[in-house]
Design a protein around this motif. Sequence first.
Motif, short mmCIF file in Angstrom:
data_model
loop_
_atom_site.label_atom_id
_atom_site.label_comp_id
_atom_site.label_asym_id
_atom_site.label_seq_id
_atom_site.Cartn_x
_atom_site.Cartn_y
_atom_site.Cartn_z
N HIS A 172 2.40 1.93 -3.37
CA HIS A 172 1.44 2.52 -4.31
C HIS A 172 1.24 4.01 -4.02
CE1 HIS A 172 -1.77 2.43 -7.25
NE2 HIS A 172 -2.63 2.91 -6.38
N GLN A 173 1.19 4.36 -2.75
CA GLN A 173 1.01 5.77 -2.39
C GLN A 173 2.24 6.60 -2.77
OE1 GLN A 173 0.08 4.83 1.72
NE2 GLN A 173 -2.09 5.38 1.46
N VAL A 206 -2.35 10.16 -10.72
CA VAL A 206 -2.09 9.97 -12.13
C VAL A 206 -3.34 10.42 -12.88
CG1 VAL A 206 -1.62 8.21 -13.88
CG2 VAL A 206 -0.59 8.02 -11.59
N ASP A 208 -7.98 1.32 -6.97
CA ASP A 208 -6.58 1.68 -6.72
C ASP A 208 -6.27 3.11 -7.19
OD1 ASP A 208 -6.69 1.09 -9.46
OD2 ASP A 208 -4.68 0.23 -9.50
N ALA A 250 -2.42 13.84 -4.96
CA ALA A 250 -1.61 13.77 -6.17
C ALA A 250 -2.02 12.51 -6.88
CB ALA A 250 -0.13 13.70 -5.80
N VAL A 271 0.83 -1.20 0.00
CA VAL A 271 0.00 0.00 0.00
C VAL A 271 0.87 1.26 0.00
CG1 VAL A 271 -1.55 1.36 1.43
CG2 VAL A 271 -2.03 -1.06 1.05
N PHE A 318 -8.92 6.50 -1.98
CA PHE A 318 -8.18 5.26 -1.71
C PHE A 318 -7.58 5.21 -0.30
CE2 PHE A 318 -3.87 3.44 -1.61
CZ PHE A 318 -4.14 2.11 -1.88
N SER A 375 1.19 3.04 -11.18
CA SER A 375 1.33 1.65 -10.73
C SER A 375 -0.04 1.07 -10.48
CB SER A 375 2.21 1.54 -9.48
OG SER A 375 1.49 1.93 -8.32
N LEU A 401 -2.38 -1.48 -8.27
CA LEU A 401 -2.40 -2.15 -6.97
C LEU A 401 -3.65 -2.99 -6.89
CD1 LEU A 401 -1.25 -2.49 -4.03
CD2 LEU A 401 -2.86 -0.68 -3.38
N ARG A 445 2.29 7.04 -6.55
CA ARG A 445 1.29 8.05 -6.91
C ARG A 445 1.82 9.45 -6.63
NH1 ARG A 445 -3.62 7.62 -3.05
NH2 ARG A 445 -2.15 8.80 -1.79
#
Lengths: 286, 286, 286, 286
Positions: B244-245, C18, D232, C16, B241, D237, B254, B256, B248
């Motif tokens: 992924h954060q 994508v 995701d 933030a 997790v 999230f 990516s 997840l 980002r």
Amino acid sequence: MRNIRIIIATVIMAVASVPAFAGKIVTEKIQSAILSAEVAYNVYLPDGYSSENHYPVIYLLHGLSDDYRAWDIKGNMKLVADELMASGECVPAVIVMPNAGGPDTANMWNGYFNMPSWSYEDFFFNEFMPAVEAKLNAGGCKGQRAVMGLSMGGGGSTVYCQRHPECFSSCYAMSAWLDNDKDNVRPHKDKDKLYYVTKAVCERSALAFVENADEATVAQLRTVKWFFDCGDDDFLFDQSVRMHQLMRGKRVKSELRIRNGVHNWEYWHTALRMSLPFASRNFSGK
Amino acid sequence: MRNIRIIIATVIMAVASVPAFAGKIVTEKIQSAILSAEVAYNVYLPDGYSSENHYPVIYLLHGLSDDYRAWDIKGNMKLVADELMASGECVPAVIVMPNAGGPDTANMWNGYFNMPSWSYEDFFFNEFMPAVEAKLNAGGCKGQRAVMGLSMGGGGSTVYCQRHPECFSSCYAMSAWLDNDKDNVRPHKDKDKLYYVTKAVCERSALAFVENADEATVAQLRTVKWFFDCGDDDFLFDQSVRMHQLMRGKRVKSELRIRNGVHNWEYWHTALRMSLPFASRNFSGK
Amino acid sequence: MRNIRIIIATVIMAVASVPAFAGKIVTEKIQSAILSAEVAYNVYLPDGYSSENHYPVIYLLHGLSDDYRAWDIKGNMKLVADELMASGECVPAVIVMPNAGGPDTANMWNGYFNMPSWSYEDFFFNEFMPAVEAKLNAGGCKGQRAVMGLSMGGGGSTVYCQRHPECFSSCYAMSAWLDNDKDNVRPHKDKDKLYYVTKAVCERSALAFVENADEATVAQLRTVKWFFDCGDDDFLFDQSVRMHQLMRGKRVKSELRIRNGVHNWEYWHTALRMSLPFASRNFSGK
Amino acid sequence: MRNIRIIIATVIMAVASVPAFAGKIVTEKIQSAILSAEVAYNVYLPDGYSSENHYPVIYLLHGLSDDYRAWDIKGNMKLVADELMASGECVPAVIVMPNAGGPDTANMWNGYFNMPSWSYEDFFFNEFMPAVEAKLNAGGCKGQRAVMGLSMGGGGSTVYCQRHPECFSSCYAMSAWLDNDKDNVRPHKDKDKLYYVTKAVCERSALAFVENADEATVAQLRTVKWFFDCGDDDFLFDQSVRMHQLMRGKRVKSELRIRNGVHNWEYWHTALRMSLPFASRNFSGK
């Protein structure tokens, strides 16, 4: 050996976690008067199993070239059962894996039906099922009992539910062997078990059973929840499809799934993710 | 032993069928000058493999308590690869399962990173990868190469792609061990391999790498396709997790997925159904 | 109207992220000389579409009681395409939704085949396809073109690939209408479109086509990737199954999936999650 | 309009089929004394619904920018409910879709919590729930009641179960809005509903609730089955992940799934395939 996983978890980070669900598989034996033989079987006991509590029971049947150990060793059924019971997708249940033969018992009859000198179906219903359920405090009635299996065991599951609909709440047949063309019965010369098995599947044709069912029989079939699951490239594909069509013709509800795959353990392993929840949601108190 | 399945198919019914896709797993060895050791590895060769043809390559990494045989024996990777290549969800590819240790090699260093007297990362990139790809006529460039793995192998995959982004088109990390708290490095007294492994994971923290990445590094990270997949009850859950954060935050795309499960082979086996197609669709000619 | 979602995102937290992938659907029209009519169609253009770039094309066909708007309005195809292209499960592609009739055009012939005074198949291949692909800089060859559809559109997809195998790399037929019993052709008295549609489906039977295919034709069929997907309770179930059996008999590889469901938009909507990746992975440069 | 689908089925082939399962959605209204307003809501009634029979009830909550019609119109919930109830994956249940605002009621307060002059939570528990359940012969106790919802409705579901654990057997929160940073409360100048909604979410922070829960509260939380499901790439999230971590820290079992996706109807539509079976299997007689 050091339990390296625990070490890792300890070393890496302190994690507060909900305790894991871990069932276990035990091997038992029963002495059968009907078969005049000792018969082994495996049992999956859910996490925290106690014979003080009552559990529903699932019979999980192996295929022709295997024995009672196959679902454990080749099918890895424990991990799937653990996961689905942990998440509640399957209620805690006892899963019984009986023996109907095996590759290393070349001279032993096998299959799930009665044969000369090997009345397996009688054994299953009159000796095995009552003894196992009493011993494990499980099952005991239609609403608390399900049956499922692969290939020959898918056929066995189907035929058991056709001929004993008062016994099972649901049937999940994977890549099922449901019929055998009379012309393809193994030639008799060897009197080997393939002769008897193929002959028995002829005589117990699950397809013919539906085709010939009268209204009273159809009414009984409707008391069971049916599920057929077969790979699109399985050599037995046509039989599952035909069964679904015959059931539809008699207005007996059945589920059919054709997924990607052939007649192998990848198909049966993944089938457990659907079959265990299916059995679970069709259990009832009765 | 008679091949009983063919007998059944023959006996039961004549079925015209599309030929099955069946890869095979072979064990090979390489003599490493860098490690001063012979290192074994497994290779999955797709159905009809011929060194005349060129194939993309997937490196499939095992975890801390296992070795190069684990994906075959415990992970049953062959059946999944066969199925997905048969249906086209994964292109025919060579899958290489290297060795980074194992339970029966107690005195051997392991892990995917360089350690004193055991420069595994150097071995992997300078000896192993070139030799294997030349021998098998596979890989050869970023667009034809993917890496994936579980736990320590998920960390290895991630770090390899972070530090060698020019080598891999994609990275799929399962239940990945991406970081190790400095305070939790295995005490030094034993000088056992857990000391060195945990220390190396500290030093090669994949999380810190992203956190500290400058713009040039981030631009490199964006040339790799990233996928992190971890069970909701896995003790390493927080790391996937967090990764992924962090990604980002740096605007590196990516994927997840958090599925039901813990740190076990059921999770990794089912992960293959996503990871092989992911690698496949990210291959390119370059 | 205020864009409330952006407000929420702004109000709640600074994230933030994508940038999202967002295609768009546009409605276009073409004047057909062959049909002597103006024909509308919808096009899904992937995020960042520019006619400077070349794209593969997917033709997505509607069913009997619908028109070119159905996949957008009832099928919500945009959200699925956006998601799968964002994650790379489908490459960015132009998705063309042609018109073959519709409920509010009661006096207009419909269906995907030639009928008296309505040579739709001629229009599709000689006018529509070339014009659309030139305008959108898409498709242009077998390797860059796929076709899929539901019910009558599943039949249309199949027949188009059978009769124009040089045009499409893949065919995905959902709940497909593949044949019509001669005895069930809509009675002629109305000369309504159901008469002509059912008659055309008789004459263009996709099942009979395979049954009667000679070796040269079979060789052509093998150049297309085939996928049939139908609900277990769909009234057209038997046809998809029969097609798979016929293809197997001719040793033409085809995928078959039978999922839970009936002849409705839930089935077709979920089918997109498999059909778009299937088309995508079967595109090639040729 | 002619029912063209029946015509097709009739024309094409005579199919003996199990009757389809078809629920229906009806719109009802309730006059609230607490809110001094008439409040509309939708109800999904399963196939064969009769007020003679008792049903479990599922409350299905909409998000901030929508109203009680959204799950029907944008979420197509009927087709999913029909399918899952037909196959037994969800027991026949009444699904109530209440109203907590909507885009076309600009001057009306909304959200699921009490606000000045708009005591929605009081209305929900003291007026709405009792009236609806009496009228429909549904719910009536914790074991027969579930709540689920998306975004603001996911937050509402969670908070309702935190503060009324005696009311619900399970909670399924999709893309849930579980907290709001105090610094991000909508500026007061407008006194518009966003000010009050964001303020209420601050005050009813579901994350803070778990963080601050004492042992007695935690024991109550353990009587509810929890499920968090978020994309995701969803801008919310972090909140679902944080909730799962907090629950783990308190040793309250919760399920977490992170699937591919963003904050949109594709995610919520597909979530129904998991949420309805989850609610169903956690119903009990009590």
